[in-house]
Design a protein around this motif. Structure first.
Motif, short mmCIF file in Angstrom:
data_model
loop_
_atom_site.label_atom_id
_atom_site.label_comp_id
_atom_site.label_asym_id
_atom_site.label_seq_id
_atom_site.Cartn_x
_atom_site.Cartn_y
_atom_site.Cartn_z
N GLU A 183 0.65 -0.99 0.03
CA GLU A 183 -0.21 0.12 0.15
C GLU A 183 0.91 1.18 -0.07
OE1 GLU A 183 -2.29 -0.83 3.25
OE2 GLU A 183 -4.06 -1.54 2.11
N HIS A 184 2.32 1.13 0.73
CA HIS A 184 2.80 2.41 0.89
C HIS A 184 3.58 2.67 -0.52
CE1 HIS A 184 4.87 5.23 3.69
NE2 HIS A 184 6.11 5.06 2.70
N TYR A 185 3.67 1.91 -1.53
CA TYR A 185 4.36 2.04 -2.42
C TYR A 185 3.29 1.73 -3.82
CZ TYR A 185 8.44 2.63 0.16
OH TYR A 185 9.59 3.11 0.96
N ARG A 186 2.04 1.80 -3.77
CA ARG A 186 1.20 1.57 -4.50
C ARG A 186 1.44 0.57 -5.56
NH1 ARG A 186 -0.45 7.69 -7.09
NH2 ARG A 186 -0.73 8.70 -4.77
N PHE A 187 1.71 -0.62 -4.97
CA PHE A 187 1.92 -1.90 -5.74
C PHE A 187 0.59 -2.35 -6.59
CE2 PHE A 187 1.72 -6.59 -5.95
CZ PHE A 187 3.09 -6.78 -6.49
N HIS A 188 -0.38 -2.12 -5.87
CA HIS A 188 -1.80 -2.66 -6.52
C HIS A 188 -2.26 -1.78 -7.84
CE1 HIS A 188 -2.51 -3.39 -1.89
NE2 HIS A 188 -1.64 -4.49 -2.59
N ASP A 206 14.07 -10.53 -10.90
CA ASP A 206 13.07 -10.41 -10.09
C ASP A 206 12.44 -8.75 -10.48
OD1 ASP A 206 13.24 -12.40 -8.65
OD2 ASP A 206 14.57 -11.30 -6.99
N PHE A 207 12.97 -8.41 -11.55
CA PHE A 207 12.37 -6.89 -11.93
C PHE A 207 11.07 -7.17 -12.68
CE2 PHE A 207 16.47 -5.77 -10.41
CZ PHE A 207 16.47 -4.44 -10.05
N PRO A 208 10.17 -6.16 -12.66
CA PRO A 208 8.96 -6.33 -13.52
C PRO A 208 9.32 -5.75 -15.04
CG PRO A 208 8.79 -4.26 -12.16
CD PRO A 208 10.07 -5.15 -11.76
N SER A 209 8.41 -6.14 -15.90
CA SER A 209 8.94 -5.86 -17.47
C SER A 209 9.05 -4.41 -17.64
CB SER A 209 7.55 -6.12 -18.30
OG SER A 209 7.66 -5.41 -19.64
N LEU A 210 10.22 -3.94 -18.11
CA LEU A 210 10.60 -2.64 -18.39
C LEU A 210 9.60 -1.79 -19.28
CD1 LEU A 210 12.95 -0.58 -17.86
CD2 LEU A 210 14.02 -1.07 -20.04
N ARG A 211 9.00 -2.40 -20.20
CA ARG A 211 8.27 -1.80 -21.12
C ARG A 211 7.01 -1.52 -20.43
NH1 ARG A 211 4.33 -3.17 -24.22
NH2 ARG A 211 4.81 -5.42 -24.04
N LYS A 212 6.46 -2.41 -19.56
CA LYS A 212 5.17 -2.09 -19.11
C LYS A 212 5.19 -1.20 -18.00
CE LYS A 212 1.67 -4.88 -16.64
NZ LYS A 212 1.42 -6.33 -15.83
N MET A 213 6.32 -1.37 -17.11
CA MET A 213 6.51 -0.45 -15.93
C MET A 213 6.51 1.30 -16.61
SD MET A 213 6.65 -0.82 -12.89
CE MET A 213 7.16 0.02 -11.35
N GLN A 214 7.19 1.31 -17.84
CA GLN A 214 7.11 2.58 -18.62
C GLN A 214 6.02 3.34 -18.63
OE1 GLN A 214 10.22 1.80 -21.40
NE2 GLN A 214 11.86 3.00 -20.43
N HIS A 244 0.81 -3.60 -10.28
CA HIS A 244 1.14 -5.09 -10.70
C HIS A 244 -0.22 -5.91 -10.44
CE1 HIS A 244 5.46 -4.26 -10.92
NE2 HIS A 244 5.28 -3.58 -9.84
N SER A 245 -0.72 -6.06 -9.19
CA SER A 245 -1.62 -7.07 -8.91
C SER A 245 -2.59 -6.50 -7.87
CB SER A 245 -1.11 -8.41 -8.85
OG SER A 245 -2.12 -9.10 -8.15
N PRO A 246 -3.90 -6.59 -7.77
CA PRO A 246 -4.51 -6.07 -6.78
C PRO A 246 -4.29 -6.98 -5.48
CG PRO A 246 -6.11 -6.85 -8.67
CD PRO A 246 -4.91 -7.15 -8.96
N ALA A 247 -4.70 -6.16 -4.39
CA ALA A 247 -4.53 -6.89 -2.81
C ALA A 247 -5.20 -8.29 -2.93
CB ALA A 247 -4.94 -6.05 -2.03
N LEU A 248 -4.43 -9.03 -2.17
CA LEU A 248 -5.13 -10.46 -2.06
C LEU A 248 -6.27 -10.48 -1.38
CD1 LEU A 248 -1.98 -12.75 -2.03
CD2 LEU A 248 -3.31 -12.33 -3.86
N GLU A 249 -7.20 -11.33 -1.09
CA GLU A 249 -8.43 -11.27 -0.32
C GLU A 249 -8.41 -12.75 0.38
OE1 GLU A 249 -11.90 -10.15 -2.39
OE2 GLU A 249 -11.22 -8.12 -1.89
N ASP A 250 -9.35 -12.76 1.53
CA ASP A 250 -9.42 -14.16 2.43
C ASP A 250 -9.73 -15.34 1.32
OD1 ASP A 250 -9.03 -12.69 4.44
OD2 ASP A 250 -11.03 -12.84 5.32
#
Length: 548
Positions: free
Chosen positions: A52-57, A366-374, A60-66
């Motif tokens: 949440e602190h670094y806006r990961f969702h 371990d790094f995400p896709s460069l093109r997608k991140m850009q 990359h991927s929504p938060a996991l649920e129960d």
């Protein structure tokens, strides 16, 4: 549950005391509940704050649920139209399911989650994504265009007691389909790929061309190669020589797209209940089907480990993401020139990657896709990014180093307490026992239903050799038997096993029946069959059988 001598943070300590209490409270601890509870708490307390602190969702991927921690293992089927995806599900569960449509044209135009339910019925997508018991709530982010093409077919079926199966729309070639879908097909598949236990890519032996969209979809599954299995379906419709060429072409095409030196496992067969068109490769198809079924049947047993593995993958990505975002924040000016600096940083993101890699000793994989991140960074406000907060990262490191290791112990303990969990019912029961079980009546199983001892028919030939080896009191020594047995050119490890199986009375000598049995087992091995771990009752020499 905790190992003595290991330090744990208060959060993890309370978690594991809760788990152990839960295990004591239940007479038969259930693998999914206990481990799932551990994973859920670890995620909520240690990983989610970093995300949440670094806006990961947003990246990359929504938060996991129960429901993501509690759901049954899922199998995702992906393939071009008319490769037999829906028929494959029908073959596995041996039952029609609601919403099923089969035909040579592109028929399945929806994502269908085939799941267990008390009665037959269909739950539409909009209702599915508000149900907290189902692991699909975060799919609402893909909008109405997708939700109108998503549904759950539920039915009472023994196979679906253990697994759920996701059927997907057939992929066509060309650009037209991508525009007309109205939602990001590859992104939806990537969402599923993160959460499923097995991804099966289906190909038709008749039409092997891999369209642009299919190629894009396979690339979207890039970080989930360990879950991918490939099925070359409808292989009974072509001759053996052609099948070899098709198999070679498929491996070559996949090698180019998946871009890894390892070869993907390809299962060849005809996965439906119709007679084989060209039955020449029947034995091959049976062996391949058996291997694929074993792979699918192992999913419930390995589900907790898979969830653990996926959480570790997610934590590693979240750490890298935090380093990238905090590095971008650090480079931003305080007052003027923010937009131009943002453009410069996005264009030079590769350099930031290298800097993070060097500073924090992180593997490039371990790094995400460069093109997608850009692409994603273009729309972000860099001034709202957060600086590096070591405490959050230390918590995740502690989770990876200590808590996960303790959770692994619980997984192993509970696996040993539980009976073997396998998928049962449907096509999985058809080949388990009886004369149509794989390999029944072949190799060491030959003669299983015969009244006479199967070795007896070749015994006169073996007897001639036996009496040339100078038996004493009707028996030959190990040294004499070895001279004859090594002529088979089988390695000593195999011959040693054959000797153990053939020396039924364990006296270190072979009589004429035991010598004949040894030769029979050598023949079995030379014909390409496996040796049994223990001698089957029908192979025991008549004189050594207990009188029933």
């Amino acid at each position: 549950m905790e190992q003595p001598g290991t330090a744990a943070s208060p959060a993890s300590g309370s978690m594991f005391s809760w788990v152990s209490k839960d295990a004591r409270r239940k007479k038969e601890p259930e693998l999914f509940q206990t481990v799932a509870e551990g994973l859920r708490q670890l995620y909520a307390q240690k990983l989610l704050p970093l995300e949440e602190h670094y806006r990961f969702h947003e990246f990359h991927s929504p938060a996991l649920e129960d429901a993501d921690f509690d759901n049954k293992p899922m199998v995702l089927l992906v393939g071009q139209y008319s490769t037999g995806k829906t028929t494959f599900i029908r073959h596995l569960i041996e039952q029609d399911f609601p919403g099923m449509r089969i035909g040579p044209e592109p028929t399945t135009d929806s994502f269908i989650a085939v799941m267990h339910g008390p009665t037959e019925g269909v739950v539409p997508g909009n209702a599915l994504v508000v149900d907290p018991r189902r692991p699909f709530r975060k799919l609402n982010a893909f909008g109405n265009a997708f939700l109108n093409r998503f549904m759950c077919a539920q039915l009472p079926n023994p196979v679906l007691d253990s697994i759920s199966i996701i059927d997907t729309p057939g992929i066509l070639s060309g650009e037209k389909q991508r525009i007309s879908r109205g939602y990001d097909f590859a992104a939806v598949l990537e969402w599923f790929a993160e959460r499923v236990d097995r991804i099966i890519l289906l190909f038709d032996a008749h039409k092997l061309d891999i369209s642009d969209e299919f190629s894009e979809v396979i690339k979207a599954l890039k970080n989930h190669e360990d879950k991918i299995r490939v099925v070359l379906n409808k292989a009974d419709q072509i001759e053996t020589q052609q099948l070899m060429r098709v198999y070679g072409a498929l491996m070559w095409s996949l090698g180019k797209i998946i871009n890894t030196p390892e070869v993907v496992r390809v299962y060849i067969g005809s996965f439906w209940s119709h007679p084989l068109l060209i039955p020449d490769n029947r034995k091959l198809f049976e062996a391949e089907e058996q291997d694929l079924f074993k792979d699918i049947q192992s999913l419930p047993r390995n589900a907790a480990l898979r969830k653990l593995n996926d959480l570790i993958k997610r934590a590693r990505l979240a750490k890298v993401h935090a380093y990238i975002i905090s590095s971008l924040k650090k480079e931003m000016p305080n007052v003027f020139g923010k937009e131009s600096k943002k453009k410069e940083l996005v264009n030079n993101l590769g350099e930031i990657y290298q800097k993070v890699e060097r500073e924090h000793q992180i593997s490039p994989g371990d790094f995400p896709s460069l093109r997608k991140m850009q692409e994603l960074l273009q729309t972000q406000d860099f001034s709202k990014f957060q600086a590096l907060k070591p405490k959050l990262l230390d918590t995740v490191d502690d989770m990876l180093a200590n808590d996960i290791a303790r959770l692994m112990v619980i997984v192993r303990q509970e696996e040993s307490l539980m009976p073997a969990q396998v998928v049962k019912g449907g096509a999985f029961d058809g080949t388990m026992n009886g004369p149509f079980g794989h390999g029944y009546g072949e190799g060491a199983g030959e003669g299983i239903d015969d009244v006479e001892w199967v070795v007896g028919k070749d015994k006169p030939t073996y007897d001639e050799i036996f009496y040339t080896l100078s038996p004493v009191n009707g028996k030959i020594t190990g040294a004499s038997a070895k001279k004859e047995m090594v002529k088979s050119k089988l390695p000593n490890t195999v011959l040693g096993k054959i000797w153990k199986l053939a020396d039924v009375d364990r006296d270190g000598l072979l009589d004429d029946e035991e010598f004949a049995l040894a030769n029979h087992l050598i023949k079995v091995k030379l014909e390409g069959h496996e040796l049994p771990a223990d001698l089957p009752p029908h192979l025991i020499p008549p004189s050594k059988r207990r009188h029933e």
